[in-house]
Design a protein around this motif. Structure first.
Motif: not given
Length: 329
Positions: A121-128, A296-301, A308-314
């Protein structure tokens, strides 16, 4: 006595229906009441490890409970992912995941010992991090065209280091080779902390890495950054041109780092971790030390936006890897 048991059973059923059973009550209330572990799929000293340790240190202070980091490198994050997927779904095991763990591995391998979609389960996407193409001090050329010319003149002899087969660095290098019509030699390592010394010592001639581990070495002149794989220049390396500026307008690449948990982890626990980490990302001193200040670039998702991010990433990786023809089994 029978009536008492019936009343107790009914109370338990009612609590379950209302979503306030024992696990959820704990998640909403006294979590964490014992040490929490963050599994990192790379060696100590790398980008994911440093970010995880920064988060662990701050959460330990905020929660009044120890948060530890455990490194489980290897197999393109599969070892760490399997350990996380099979851990109790109670919030006491998290993973600092990145692209391969839940996005690209499912397209690189015919079979995995975990399900990238169902087991977490996704928790928080921190940065890229934006990806940068580096060359070592032994490479005498100065430009992307010099590197391409060298690789064409010596097919299969210009080597590139990565933090494992199927890693972001591996996929980027193969995409670069395909786009430029060159043949390169892949030399895999366990982590980016091993790739940088290999570049400096001349064991490999080039590598794709994130901006943070390369930043100071590029500024000091120990390594040369050929190009940034982003639509615009990086504020951390403003003198390094983009691939578009040096003749490859469609070559973009970035890698993300986010916390995931075993599937079934109570939502109140997920929400508490996500909220706590979100506060850290927004703190200027934390951001300066572990995110923006290191390139790094903050995402904070949070959980929903991360999903939603993971759906597009996959979807992106499914298309990307098929086009490259990269398979690891």
């Amino acid at each position: 006595m029978a009536n008492f048991k019936r009343r107790l059973l009914c109370a338990g059923l009612a609590a379950g229906l209302l979503g306030v059973g024992p696990a959820l009550a704990q998640g909403a209330g006294d979590y964490p009441n014992k040490p929490v572990k963050i599994i990192v799929p790379f060696t100590a000293g790398g980008l994911a490890d440093t970010l995880a340790r920064g988060i662990a240190q701050e959460l330990s202070r905020d929660w009044g409970q120890q948060v530890i980091v455990e490194n489980k490198p290897g197999a393109n994050t599969i070892i760490a992912a399997q350990a996380t997927a099979t851990a109790p779904a109670d919030g006491y095991t998290l993973m600092m995941a990145n692209d391969p763990t839940v996005s690209s591995n499912q397209y690189l391998y015919s079979r995995l010992p975990y399900d990238p979609v169902k087991d977490f389960v996704p928790v928080v996407n921190v940065a890229e991090t934006l990806e940068v193409l580096l060359v070592g001090p032994g490479f005498k050329g100065k430009t992307l065209q010099d590197l391409i010319a060298e690789a064409k003149a010596n097919p299969g002899r210009v080597s590139y280091g990565t933090y494992g087969p199927g890693s972001k660095a591996h996929i980027d290098a193969e995409a670069f080779a395909q786009a430029t019509g060159v043949k390169l030699l892949h030399v895999p390592y366990k982590g980016v902390a091993d790739v940088i010394p290999a570049l400096l010592s001349g064991q490999v001639q080039m590598a794709f890495t994130g901006v943070p581990p390369a930043r100071q070495l590029v500024k000091s002149g120990q390594l040369r950054a050929i190009a940034i794989a982003a639509p615009k220049r990086s504020a951390a390396l403003p003198d390094v041109p983009t691939f578009a500026e040096v003749g490859m307008p469609n070559f973009h690449s970035s890698a993300w780092f986010g916390l995931i948990a075993p599937a079934g982890t109570p939502k109140p626990v997920i929400d508490k971790v996500a909220t706590s980490v979100a506060r850290l990302i927004e703190k200027p001193d934390f951001s300066e030390r572990y995110i923006v200040g290191v390139g790094l670039e903050p995402l904070n998702l949070g959980p929903d936006r991360f999903a939603e991010f993971l759906q597009k990433d996959r979807a992106m990786y499914a298309k990307y890897i098929k086009a490259l023809g990269v398979k690891l089994d």
